[in-house]
Design an enzyme around this catalytic site. Structure first.
Site, mmCIF file in Angstrom:
data_model
loop_
_atom_site.group_PDB
_atom_site.id
_atom_site.type_symbol
_atom_site.label_atom_id
_atom_site.label_comp_id
_atom_site.label_asym_id
_atom_site.label_seq_id
_atom_site.Cartn_x
_atom_site.Cartn_y
_atom_site.Cartn_z
ATOM 1 C CD GLU A 114 -18.823 13.485 -24.822
ATOM 2 O OE1 GLU A 114 -19.906 13.460 -25.434
ATOM 3 O OE2 GLU A 114 -18.127 14.498 -24.702
ATOM 4 C CE LYS A 116 -24.531 8.279 -32.229
ATOM 5 N NZ LYS A 116 -25.970 8.455 -32.086
ATOM 6 C CG ASP A 118 -30.930 4.988 -28.869
ATOM 7 O OD1 ASP A 118 -31.135 5.885 -29.707
ATOM 8 O OD2 ASP A 118 -31.381 3.836 -28.984
ATOM 9 C CE1 TYR A 226 -24.680 16.282 -27.785
ATOM 10 C CE2 TYR A 226 -25.801 14.552 -26.562
ATOM 11 C CZ TYR A 226 -25.727 15.384 -27.652
ATOM 12 O OH TYR A 226 -26.697 15.329 -28.605
ATOM 13 C CE LYS A 313 -25.634 3.817 -34.330
ATOM 14 N NZ LYS A 313 -26.722 4.582 -34.877
ATOM 15 C CB CYS A 407 -63.150 -12.935 -32.445
ATOM 16 S SG CYS A 407 -62.369 -13.224 -30.850
ATOM 17 C CB CYS A 410 -66.062 -15.226 -29.296
ATOM 18 S SG CYS A 410 -66.016 -13.593 -30.032
ATOM 19 C CB CYS A 425 -63.081 -9.357 -30.722
ATOM 20 S SG CYS A 425 -64.576 -10.240 -30.225
ATOM 21 C CB CYS A 431 -65.169 -12.183 -26.619
ATOM 22 S SG CYS A 431 -63.591 -12.725 -27.236
HETATM 23 S S1 IVH Z 1 -22.059 15.318 -30.185
HETATM 24 C C1 IVH Z 1 -21.476 17.144 -34.281
HETATM 25 N N1 IVH Z 1 -22.193 13.616 -28.185
HETATM 26 O O1 IVH Z 1 -25.887 11.593 -31.757
HETATM 27 C C2 IVH Z 1 -21.627 16.693 -32.885
HETATM 28 N N2 IVH Z 1 -23.882 13.537 -29.851
HETATM 29 O O2 IVH Z 1 -25.328 11.471 -34.719
HETATM 30 C C3 IVH Z 1 -22.849 15.901 -32.677
HETATM 31 N N3 IVH Z 1 -25.598 11.849 -29.433
HETATM 32 O O3 IVH Z 1 -27.773 14.302 -32.871
HETATM 33 C C4 IVH Z 1 -23.299 15.837 -31.315
HETATM 34 N N4 IVH Z 1 -24.768 11.080 -27.546
HETATM 35 O O4 IVH Z 1 -28.455 13.189 -30.721
HETATM 36 C C5 IVH Z 1 -22.771 14.046 -29.331
HETATM 37 N N5 IVH Z 1 -22.188 12.189 -26.353
HETATM 38 C C6 IVH Z 1 -22.754 12.622 -27.478
HETATM 39 C C7 IVH Z 1 -23.948 12.062 -27.979
HETATM 40 C C8 IVH Z 1 -24.477 12.541 -29.178
HETATM 41 C C9 IVH Z 1 -25.751 10.979 -28.420
HETATM 42 C C10 IVH Z 1 -26.513 11.953 -30.574
HETATM 43 C C11 IVH Z 1 -27.065 13.328 -30.812
HETATM 44 C C12 IVH Z 1 -26.726 13.686 -32.207
HETATM 45 C C13 IVH Z 1 -26.412 12.367 -32.800
HETATM 46 C C14 IVH Z 1 -25.352 12.543 -33.857
#
Ligand code: IVH
Length: 669
Positions: A114, A116, A118, A226, A313, A407, A410, A425, A431
């Protein structure tokens, strides 16, 4: 990183540093170092602690999931702890993970990959299909109850669809701010002279912590779900759960994929590292999860993360380059912002030659010196940032940079309000960059939209001494304009026409164009809705102002201060005399009945089935009147979710009748 002379000392230092970074990250939404650096520190600490178990301390960040809980919201316990994921940055580590998994559960293992996301993790509780609670992760065991805010997120169903869901379940997901909304929010902050938010994640976390859920509703947050938790799950795999929650109305990103082996996982990672720009939310990697719940159980957990999942990551792109100079920009509100001028360097597909340093504190924290080699990073951020200095390369005779006391434009002595990071300022009226930036703001498309005038012409007009403020623009004559360099009859007359046309601009945009501090376009719209003309606005008391939804203490103070300045009053009078609109022109809604005749209403809070605007229209179209402040004579207060506490208190004190949304709708049925 410093190598240890004494492990006890190094452990202590690492704990202090990581705990500080955790606090900054969870409480202040600030990332002081890159994720990679953070993970390296944590890894080093884990290494040291496992080599010297006698040195493991109870307050070590390895002993808990991370973060602490804020005070503003009710604290709630998570029924299932919200764990974190172990991170890896290399294919090698990922293959190690796969080996470990197969060693325990055998070779017949299927993964789900999946994105990740942010954003900010959220836990959603449902009872009999009804959404009953939304909570932040907090420290993993307990988080903040932010149910009212979560209710405003449209990707989260308030009632699960269908029937075959368990009586009690939780769905977890990631809340995010769409990039477009983020950019608009920052544009508004720029307009109002507020510090820009570094990235959409910070913006999301700040939004979720708002005490007023109508502000949250305006930010149009999204949520990708998720995971699914319940006692005795009817599903055998994670992928079946994802399909189920999607059917119940949760938004699941359709980018997930089942992978039969680690090569397929790698292929997914490589594909999405480039394709991630197609998504509406920033992603910082890929999460790999063992699909079968039975195997997940067999693999179990370490103290803080499951052994059945890992986050791969992407490295934030970074580079190092030389700091050539610091420029100080003076903005419309007088805020002085340091900007680092860098030797050109390629970073994440663009050439970087400037980076924001935000403010004096940040400059001090980084300990910048001219000639330093600095690290720049571009992750989720739009503007590249300096993350640190390569001290080994520091020139021997370099000197700390002294923040200017006066500043740069000015020469006026700079001031700093307590609690603010920025220096200002105060020479608002003399200014040059401030005056020019104010004029630019005034003529901008979102304000008066004087499209024939550009910044260069403004400078010419300023230098010729014709224009010092917005009202001067409307006194310009053809005789003044034509002789200007690169002008001519045609352009001059177009400018005058364009200024003339701008007099049709509606009140709310005129209000925005004035550039009152903290009054961005959204606030201006709100003010124009609640206070129909200039007189009402100028006469509004502090109490009346803060009684308006979305107008807080800071904005109210700023509006009052603006009109206390006689120069501002004169400016506004001149603009009014020039013919600008200082009155709202609302088109009267069609009359449907006289059921509410001679009744007055105050609307407060947010509503489920109608917007506030719709509610206003409904009242008026049935013969009622909407007013902004609560008095004894008021007929009804229509109270929505999260209504302002001052309004509630006042209504109770005066014994005003209160109506719920449903009760009101029943009245006009
Ligand atoms: S699973 C133990 N799935 O990543 C399972 N987490 O470092 C943890 N996150 O706090 C959650 N995308 O905020 C999962 N597809 C995804 C995710 C995800 C982002 C974040 C989530 C979690 C952090 C874990």
């Amino acid at each position: 990183m410093a190598t240890a002379q004494d492990p006890a000392l190094e452990i202590e230092e690492l704990i202090a540093k990581i705990n500080h970074l955790n606090y900054q990250y969870y409480q202040n939404s600030v990332s002081e170092v890159s994720d990679l650096e953070f993970d390296q520190m944590l890894k080093r600490l884990e290494e040291l602690e496992s080599k010297h178990p006698e040195l493991r301390l109870p307050h070590s960040p390895t002993q808990r999931v991370g973060g602490t809980v804020t005070k503003n919201f009710e604290t709630v316990f998570h029924k299932w702890p919200m764990l974190s994921l172990s991170n890896t940055y290399s294919e090698e580590d990922l293959r190690e993970f796969d080996k470990r998994v197969r060693k325990i559960v055998g070779d017949e293992v299927e993964y789900v990959c999946e994105q990740k996301f942010d954003g900010v993790a959220i836990s959603l509780t449902y009872e009999n299909g009804k959404f009953v609670q939304g909570a932040t992760r907090g420290d993993g065991t307990r988080g903040d109850n932010i149910t009212a805010n979560v209710r405003t997120i449209r990707d989260i169903p308030l009632q699960a669809h269908g029937k075959n869901y368990p009586e009690l379940f939780e769905v977890r997901g990631e809340v995010f701010m769409p990039l477009q909304v983020f950019e608009q929010l920052n544009a508004e902050r720029e307009e109002t002279g507020e510090q820009l938010l570094a990235n959409p994640r910070n913006a999301t976390s700040g939004t979720l912590k708002q005490q007023d859920s109508s502000v949250v509703a305006n930010r149009k947050l999204g949520c990708f779900s998720y995971s699914f938790h319940t006692e005795n799950s009817p599903y055998e795999t994670h992928s079946e759960s994802l399909q189920a929650i999607q059917k119940w109305g949760f938004k699941v990103s359709d980018t997930w994929r089942k992978c039969g082996n680690i090569d397929d996982v790698m292929a997914y990672i490589n594909e999405w590292e480039t394709r991630r720009t197609e998504l509406p939310i920033a992603t910082d990697g890929v999460v790999v999860k063992v699909n079968s719940y039975a195997l997940q159980e067999e693999l179990g957990f370490t103290a803080k993360s499951p052994r059945w999942a890992i986050a791969y990551k992407y490295a934030a792109e970074n580079a190092s380059t030389k700091l050539l100079d610091i420029e100080y920009q003076v903005g419309r509100t007088g805020a002085v912002t340091p900007v680092a001028i860098l030797q050109k360097v390629a970073l994440a597909g663009t050439v970087v030659k400037r980076a924001s340093v935000h403010n004096a504190n940040e400059m001090q924290r980084l300990d910048l010196r001219l000639g330093d080699t600095v690290f720049v990073e571009k992750g989720g951020e739009i503007i590249p940032k300096i993350t640190g200095v390569d001290f080994e390369k520091r020139p021997a005779e370099s000197q700390p940079i002294l923040y200017p006391t006066h500043c740069p434009a000015c020469g006026t002595e700079l001031v700093r309000t307590e609690g603010e990071a920025q220096f200002y300022c105060p020479n608002e009226k003399g200014c040059e960059p401030q005056i020019l930036a104010k004029l630019e703001h005034f003529i901008a498309r979102k304000a008066m939209n004087v499209d024939e005038l550009g910044p260069k012409t403004l400078v010419q007009l300023y230098l010729a001494g014709y224009v010092r403020n917005a009202a001067d623009l409307y006194d310009l004559t053809l005789e003044q304009l034509v002789p200007l360099e690169r002008m001519g009859e045609k352009s001059a007359s177009n400018i005058l026409k364009s200024l003339d046309k701008s007099k049709e601009t509606p009140f709310e945009r005129v209000l925005f164009a004035l550039g009152i501090r903290f009054v961005g376009s959204t606030v201006a719209k709100k003010l124009a809705e609640e206070l129909p003309d200039l007189e009402a606005l100028r006469g509004a008391t502090y109490e009346e102002l803060i009684a308006i939804n979305e107008i807080g203490d800071r904005i109210a103070q700023s509006i009052i201060a603006y009109f206390q300045d006689p120069d501002h009053v004169q400016l506004v009078e001149r603009l009014k005399a020039a013919g600008l609109k200082f009155k709202s022109e609302r088109t009267a809604p069609e009359i449907q009945s006289d059921k509410l005749e001679s009744q007055t209403f105050v609307i407060s809070g947010v509503f489920e089935s109608v917007s506030r605007e719709e509610l206003q229209q409904l009242i008026v179209s049935h013969g009622g009147k909407v007013v902004s402040s609560i008095s004894k004579k008021l007929s009804y207060l229509v109270a929505g979710d999260k209504m302002g506490p001052s309004k509630l208190e006042k209504a109770e004190k005066l014994g005003v009748k209160m109506l719920s949304e449903d009760e009101f709708l029943a009245m006009i049925k």
